[in-house]
Each structure stands twice: as structure tokens, then as C-alpha cells.
Design an enzyme around this catalytic site. Structure first.
Site, mmCIF file in Angstrom:
data_model
loop_
_atom_site.group_PDB
_atom_site.id
_atom_site.type_symbol
_atom_site.label_atom_id
_atom_site.label_comp_id
_atom_site.label_asym_id
_atom_site.label_seq_id
_atom_site.Cartn_x
_atom_site.Cartn_y
_atom_site.Cartn_z
ATOM 1 N N LYS A 26 0.832 -1.205 0.000
ATOM 2 C CA LYS A 26 0.000 0.000 0.000
ATOM 3 C C LYS A 26 0.868 1.257 0.000
ATOM 4 C CE LYS A 26 -3.332 2.938 0.300
ATOM 5 N NZ LYS A 26 -4.344 2.996 1.360
ATOM 6 N N LYS B 252 0.618 11.512 5.771
ATOM 7 C CA LYS B 252 0.898 10.477 6.767
ATOM 8 C C LYS B 252 1.457 9.222 6.118
ATOM 9 C CE LYS B 252 -2.247 7.675 7.693
ATOM 10 N NZ LYS B 252 -2.672 6.315 7.260
#
Length: 291
Positions: A168, A236
Site C-alpha cells: 500500500k 501520513k
């Protein structure tokens, strides 16, 4: 199946709804937001109570500390986990911490998959998410019928927990660098005196064509930054990738550049903007706006 689902936000709510529509029973715990309208779910007092009532517990939370709190806290999931229960973390968090969470889950008598998703709110609503999974073949086979309710492109990336999270983050690197490239190109062309909308149209017919140029390029030109995926979340994710790279002793120069541009947007009040809003940081450096 009785499924615990913790994290009924922008992504989690439609994912949970698909599970209910497929005939599963849902148990959840609420934090700040009420139960999404129309979602049939039993609400209990704590993550521990969710686990006590569930065969499978799915987490869809914003960041690594949120998963740590929900999983490992005093009234957390692991405190109430049934023997043999499966924990599936579909959040995007640290691959390093994921390995620790998986070990703690196994020590509590359960099984663990990391299964972050790509596709955004649109993919969650359409049940077309890409799901990247880390864990054993047996646990993956057990979870596959649930994944097939929520997504389309489902891949067991590796048997080590953290493999899904690593995949991811690789996805987020590619998307971020594409957004940065499109933004730079359009600001460059516009400052040189070209119409950025016509430049985008021309480029869509060549080798530079991409989904990011198509969708996010249009957003940049139209100044449409309502969030599909918020800058603060992509910031993030890139920070997680850089943290992992530092542990491995490698450099990610393009990732660092994109992360800093997103940090600039956050510092200037754009944390809640769509990640295509990264163009604003480049416009500031160029002293020129597309809009």
C-alpha cells in the site's frame, strides 16, 4: 457471520454496509461520530466487547496509534478476542508496527491479516477496492469471501505480516509522485503562457496520459479540492514510507519531495483538501496560480 467492524468513517461505512447487504451481522463501537444512517449494526461499549461478540474483527482506522489503542488498549480487541478469531486490519499504517500487532494477536490466540485498500471513497461505495494482503494462505482463504464483498482486485502479496502495508505504501508513493508530476507540468505550462486545460487535453492523447492527469489534473484546473482523499492522510502515508526506508537504510528522494510539498499544504491550512491540492504548494513556489 458475526463481524466486528471498528472505524465507520468515509471508507469504513460503505465497506461495512456491503458486508451487511451480503447477509453478515455487524457489531461495532462508536467513538466521536454516531452510527451511519441506515447501517444495521449492534453497538457495544468497547473494542473488547466487539471482539467478544465476533468471529472476525475488521479495523479501518486513520493511523498507527489508533490501531494500537483499539487493538492493545486495556479494553481493546485483544482483551476480548475469541480463540481462533481473525483480526483484519484494513487501515494504512506502519509495516513495522503491523508485525508487532500480528505477533500480539497470535499471542492472544487469534490470527491476523494486514489488508490495506486503495480506491478511495468511490471504490468503497462501489465495492471495487483494491485489497493488498499480508498473512498466511490459510488466513487469506478464510477472509477472501469477505474481501470479495468489498473489493475486486484482491492479492495476497506475501505471507509475512506487513507485506500488505508495504504494498500500500508503494501505491501511495506512485500516486503522490504522479500528482507532483502533473502539478509541476501544468504550472510550468501555465506560467509559460499556455492554457493548462488545453495542455491537459493534448497530453491525454500521448504517453503522458494517466488516471492522475485525467482526474486530478482536471481538479487542479477547476480548483475543485473537495476531498476524495485528504492531503493530511497522504502526507501520513508518505511519512510511513520514509520511516520504513530509513529503517532499511535506503533513500526515497521523490517520496521525500512529495511529502514536503504536502506538508507545506498542511501548514497553509490545506490538510482537509483533496491530495490534488498539492498543486497549491508548487503554485506558491512558482509565484503563479492555475486559477
Amino acid at each position: 457471520m458475526q463481524i466486528g467492524f471498528i472505524g465507520l468513517g468515509v471508507m469504513g461505512a460503505p465497506m461495512a454496509e456491503h458486508l451487511v447487504q451480503a447477509g453478515h451481522r455487524l457489531v461495532t463501537v462508536l467513538n466521536r461520530a454516531p452510527l451511519p444512517e441506515g447501517l444495521a449494526a449492534q453497538v457495544v461499549a468497547s473494542p473488547r466487547a466487539v471482539a467478544e461478540a465476533s468471529e472476525v474483527v475488521i479495523l479501518m482506522l486513520p493511523d498507527t496509534p489508533d490501531v494500537a489503542r483499539v487493538l492493545l488498549g486495556e479494553a481493546g480487541v485483544l482483551a476480548g478476542l475469541r480463540p481462533g478469531a481473525l483480526v483484519i486490519d484494513m487501515s494504512t499504517i506502519s509495516p513495522i508496527e503491523t508485525a508487532r500487532f500480528a505477533e500480539a494477536t497470535r499471542a492472544a490466540g487469534g490470527a491476523y491479516l494486514d489488508a490495506p485498500v486503495s480506491g478511495g471513497q468511490v471504490g468503497a461505495k462501489a465495492a471495487t477496492l483494491t485489497i493488498m494482503v499480508g498473512g498466511t494462505e490459510a488466513d487469506f482463504a478464510r477472509a477472501l469471501p469477505l474481501f470479495e464483498v468489498m473489493g475486486k482486485n484482491i492479492t495476497l502479496v506475501g505471507e509475512a505480516n506487513g507485506a500488505g502495508q508495504t504494498c500500500k505504501l508503494a501505491n501511495q508513493i506512485i500516486v503522490a509522485l504522479n500528482i507532483e508530476a502533473v502539478a509541476e507540468a501544468l504550472v510550468f505550462a501555465s506560467k509559460a503562457g499556455c492554457d493548462p486545460a488545453k495542455v491537459r487535453t493534448a497530453l491525454m492523447g500521448g504517453f503522458a496520459a494517466s488516471r492522475v492527469l485525467e482526474v486530478h489534473g482536471e481538479r487542479m484546473i477547476a480548483r475543485s479540492f473537495a476531498p476524495g482523499f485528504r492531503i493530511k492522510l497522504h502526507q501520513k502515508d508518505l511519512s510511513l514510507a520514509l520511516d520504513s526506508a530509513r529503517v532499511m537504510g535506503m533513500a526515497l528522494p521523490g517520496t521525500a519531495s512529495a511529502q514536503q510539498l504536502m506538508s507545506a499544504c498542511v501548514a497553509q491550512g490545506g490538510a482537509e483538501d483533496d491530495h490534488s491540492g498539492l498543486v497549491r504548494a508548487l503554485e506558491g513556489l512558482a509565484g503563479h496560480s492555475l486559477g
